[in-house]
Design an enzyme around this catalytic site. Structure first.
Site, short mmCIF file in Angstrom:
data_model
loop_
_atom_site.label_atom_id
_atom_site.label_comp_id
_atom_site.label_asym_id
_atom_site.label_seq_id
_atom_site.Cartn_x
_atom_site.Cartn_y
_atom_site.Cartn_z
N GLU A 1 0.96 -1.29 0.04
CA GLU A 1 0.03 0.05 0.06
C GLU A 1 0.88 1.25 0.01
OE1 GLU A 1 -1.06 2.79 3.12
OE2 GLU A 1 -1.95 1.10 3.87
N GLU B 1 6.39 4.01 11.90
CA GLU B 1 5.05 3.63 11.91
C GLU B 1 4.67 2.36 12.91
OE1 GLU B 1 2.83 3.02 8.52
OE2 GLU B 1 0.89 2.90 9.30
#
Lengths: 425, 430
Positions: free
Chosen positions: B70, B142
């Site tokens: 993604e 992240e």
């Protein structure tokens, strides 16, 4: 064509704002009251709306209130305490189905307004005090709400930045108040504060939806009447000019949180406020901005890095999550981006791109009823009267020179870093 | 192009399945400024064991690869797609869930151009070893960000308690170690397997002209040469009915403890109307038991065991499902035992009344109206429902049809001692 039509009426002790629009399947009622932040009252004020919500004469328990909300087709009631500039603002909002989308035609808006009024002006009281059990219960919840800031390190590091940067200014107060104040609050002194707030606060009622304006006005006027008042306006916040400071805390965290605070020296409604908006967009507001490109994409230092404005206090805050050892490098790259801005090192294309994204963002905000209220409320907080069309026009006609000029006014104030226990500094 | 009318809601929707298998839905929303579009593939973090097209053998890919892919689709030879979108006044984003990867934009101008950009960037992958390596630093941050987030750790801890073999227990982003093994060839292999238009759904909602939008999409797709593709073969190891762990306590740097209890769904193999009915029955049941108007909520709040972070939720997809109840608490053990007792007792007593059912139905119908004010909700939820052969716009009729008997059946199916588990976050040093 105006992007939004707001009708404002002066009712007794407050203003009624109506935005008539057919795009929602619900109607939204928002009650807002604001007063300057003070260390004396901040905690009481953080507690008050929760006590009012939890126990009114008509709905003395949460079970009763929530059952009634369920019956009103799951009307959504929220209370909130927020900080805008140096004001502490209480909001009650209720979003309720518009019956024209239901098989049951019973009118719901009036019932929703009656409910908000019952919560605001008919609390459960005894001998000039709130219900004791309710106050104790909500004091406990407030304590947990204050503690929760510490457990969310992103919010916590931002809170610490503001605390260090605005030391001695009311803005340093946390919107939920102080744990140490809680034991001193009792049903009597909280009720005293309730009376004071409803006598002195600047109060506004917003109704958004497919409504009849005369009807709404007459219902509001019938349900809610207060003494007239002259709301307190704050003087333009004076900037403390000082040396940059670096503050570091060590905690048991895996990721370092870097938060940098700047003084913009520009407030909402100022001539160069629009240039500041565009500045922030080019510098760090979006995923095409300098911060995102340089800190994240080019150097892989962070997942998130962004800047945002506090328009009523004149602050800009950068936030990012990085490895402990990348602190110096990240700060240096962020400084370089600021220098690039003051040197005019950005293109006309970037300016146009940013304006388009800001306009898009504003128009999108107006696609939610709460967004409409938040946008319009800026005028109340700032004591200005900027229409949305003026806002969009002002933003879109900003020039590169104006952006560079505003960049030169921005001063770095505090670099805050929440670092790990094993980090050596 | 087919038109579907929702009379009570005063909405209409347009649908067409294109020759290459892509499902396209358009819902015109009058009065709105923004158009919101999602382009979603039925491919998420759980799809880690599959047969790539043209291959003989199943492959197992590193944890976190769907999410990694993604991220990487946004980068092209001539820069990143965020730039392109913002030049066109749009904001773009993407997310990866257990079962889906969605790419999206919203904009108030240049809608057709932005839609073209969305479709093209998703359909034109560009992965190099260099850009893959660069992304590892970003996604690493992240992952570390989530490591410090007690609510996320609690949520995933509870799922890990429930599932022994099913990949739903793997963190969507993977770990710093697992993503270190990802290569550009693996990304291409996943891409070739899951990003064929016949595995995807495009939803456009906003003030648009459906004929023009559909025409533009068809034109775009007809220029691309997609070969017919056999159905995707996924593999999942057998999962025991009971939970993997009864309890897990995570020590973190927090001041307030947290406690979530969970019930693992019994053999969730259904889809379509049956799934819709089950899902809504469980949701109504949880509302009756733990909603703010319930006796249980009042008891827990008054006794100081919960605060306003208390919540409950039920999610189900093909192959896994779970109910979760809990929040911040000063007494994590006491809260866990009260919640357990409440659930077990509910199954025995079956004390839901038609009054509480009717009230909850009303509440849910109102909540649905509120939700369809949101273009994001419509596009994302419609896609999720469609991937499970359900129809989002059947929610209200199905709610209206629910009976006391449906609740009883849902409780009997869901609540069971051996499928009950607890996860807690407590302050270090305690």
């Amino acid at each position: 064509m105006a992007v939004i039509l707001e009708t404002i009426k002066n009712l007794k002790g407050y203003k009624l704002h109506i935005v008539k629009t057919a795009k929602f399947k619900t109607n939204t009622i928002v009650w807002k009251m604001k007063t300057p932040l003070t260390s004396e009252n901040v905690t009481k004020r953080a507690l008050l709306p929760y006590v009012l919500q939890s126990s009114s004469k008509a709905y003395e328990s949460t079970t009763k209130l929530r059952s009634y909300l369920d019956e009103l087709y799951g009307a959504n009631l929220n209370v909130d305490v927020s900080k805008k500039g140096e004001f502490q603002i209480i909001s009650f909002s209720l979003e309720i189905a518009n019956e024209k989308f239901l098989s049951d035609p019973a009118p719901l808006l009036k019932k929703g307004m009656e409910l908000i009024a019952a919560i605001l002006v008919k609390p459960l009281t005894e001998n000039g005090a709130f219900d004791k059990a309710t106050v104790e219960k909500e004091k406990r919840t407030l304590k947990q709400r204050i503690q929760a800031v510490y457990d969310d390190k992103m919010r916590y590091s931002n809170y610490r930045l503001v605390q260090e940067m605005c030391k001695g200014e009311p803005y340093a107060l946390h919107v939920n108040g102080e744990i140490d104040d809680i034991p001193q609050i009792n049903p009597e002194n909280l009720y005293e504060y309730y009376k004071q707030a409803f006598a002195e606060d600047e109060m506004d009622l917003y109704i958004i939806g497919d409504v009849n304006e005369e009807e709404v006005q007459s219902i509001a006027d019938h349900l809610l009447q207060f003494e007239d008042r002259v709301p307190v306006q704050l003087k333009t916040a004076q900037t403390v000019s000082r040396e940059e400071q670096i503050v570091k805390d060590q905690e048991d965290v895996k990721q370092g949180k870097l938060n940098i605070g700047y003084r913009t020296n520009v407030l909402y409604g100022d001539q160069d406020y629009y240039a500041l908006q565009v500045f922030n967009g080019i510098f760090g507001g979006f995923s095409h901005s300098k911060l995102f490109i340089n800190v994240r994409e080019k150097n892989s230092l962070a997942y998130y890095v962004a800047s945002r404005l506090e328009s009523h206090k004149g602050l800009m805050m950068v936030m990012s999550g990085i490895e402990f050892e990348n602190f110096e490098l990240a700060v240096q790259i962020i400084r370089e981006q600021m220098e690039a801005m003051t040197a005019g090192d950005f293109t006309e294309k970037e300016v146009e791109q940013t304006k388009a994204v800001i306009e898009n963002q504003m128009l999108e905000t107006l696609d939610t009823s709460r967004g409409i209220v938040e946008v319009l409320y800026h005028n109340v907080v700032s004591g200005q009267n900027v229409s949305l069309d003026d806002w969009l026009q002002g933003m879109s006609t900003t020039t590169k020179e104006e952006i560079v000029d505003v960049a030169k006014k921005i001063q770095l104030d505090t670099v805050y870093f929440l670092t790990g226990l094993e980090a050596d500094k | 192009m087919e038109m579907i009318i929702f009379e009570q809601l005063q909405e209409e929707m347009y649908y067409e399945k294109l020759d290459n298998g892509l499902d396209v839905y358009i819902l015109p929303k009058k009065g709105f400024n923004k158009t919101y579009a999602t382009f979603t593939t039925k491919y998420g973090s759980i799809d880690n064991h599959f047969l790539p097209p043209g291959k003989e053998e199943y492959v197992k890919v590193p944890d976190g690869i769907a999410h990694f892919l993604e991220h990487k689709l946004f980068e092209k030879e001539d820069g990143d797609v965020f730039q392109q979108f913002s030049k066109q006044g749009a904001s773009a984003n993407a997310f990866t869930s257990f079962t889906r990867t969605a790419y999206l934009f919203s904009s108030t101008s240049n809608v057709e151009k932005n839609l073209e950009t969305l479709i093209d960037f998703v359909q034109e992958p560009y992965f190099t070893e260099k850009t893959v390596e660069k992304e590892k630093g970003i996604i690493g941050q992240e992952i570390t960000m989530y490591d410090d987030n007690p609510d996320w750790r609690l949520y995933f801890g509870l799922i890990q308690n429930m599932y022994k073999n099913h990949p739903v227990s793997i963190d969507i982003a993977g770990t710093i170690e697992s993503i270190s093994h990802i290569t550009k060839d693996m990304l291409y292999e996943c891409y070739e397997t899951f990003y064929h238009p016949s595995n995807m759904l495009l939803f456009v909602v906003g003030p648009v002209n459906p004929d023009e939008i559909m025409g533009m999409i068809k034109d775009n797709q007809s220029k691309k040469d997609y070969k017919n593709k056999p159905e995707i073969q996924r593999k999942f190891d057998a999962e025991p009915a009971g939970v993997a762990e009864k309890k897990q306590v995570l020590k973190m740097n927090v001041q307030t403890s947290k406690c979530l209890v969970g019930l693992k769904a019994a053999n969730p193999t259904e889809s379509g109307t049956i799934m819709l009915k089950n899902e809504l029955s469980v949701n109504v049941l949880l509302d009756i038991l733990f909603g703010k108007s319930s006796d249980h909520y009042t008891e827990l709040y008054s006794s100081g065991l919960i605060d306003d972070t208390f919540s409950y939720d039920y999610s189900q997809e093909l192959g896994f499902g779970f109910a979760m109840v809990g929040g911040d608490t000063n007494e994590p053990d006491l809260l866990a035992s009260r919640l357990k007792a409440m659930l077990m007792e509910a199954k025995l007593a079956q004390s839901w009344t038609s009054d509480s059912l009717e009230r909850t139905k009303r509440k849910k119908i109102g909540a649905f109206l509120r939700a369809v004010n949101s273009p994001e909700y419509i596009a994302n939820q419609f896609t999720r429902y469609a991937f499970n052969d359900m129809d989002l716009f059947e929610v209200v009729p199905m709610l209206e049809s629910l009976t006391i008997d449906d609740l009883t059946k849902a409780a009997e199916r869901l609540i069971s001692e051996d499928r009950f588990t607890v996860c807690q976050v407590v302050p270090k040093g305690k």
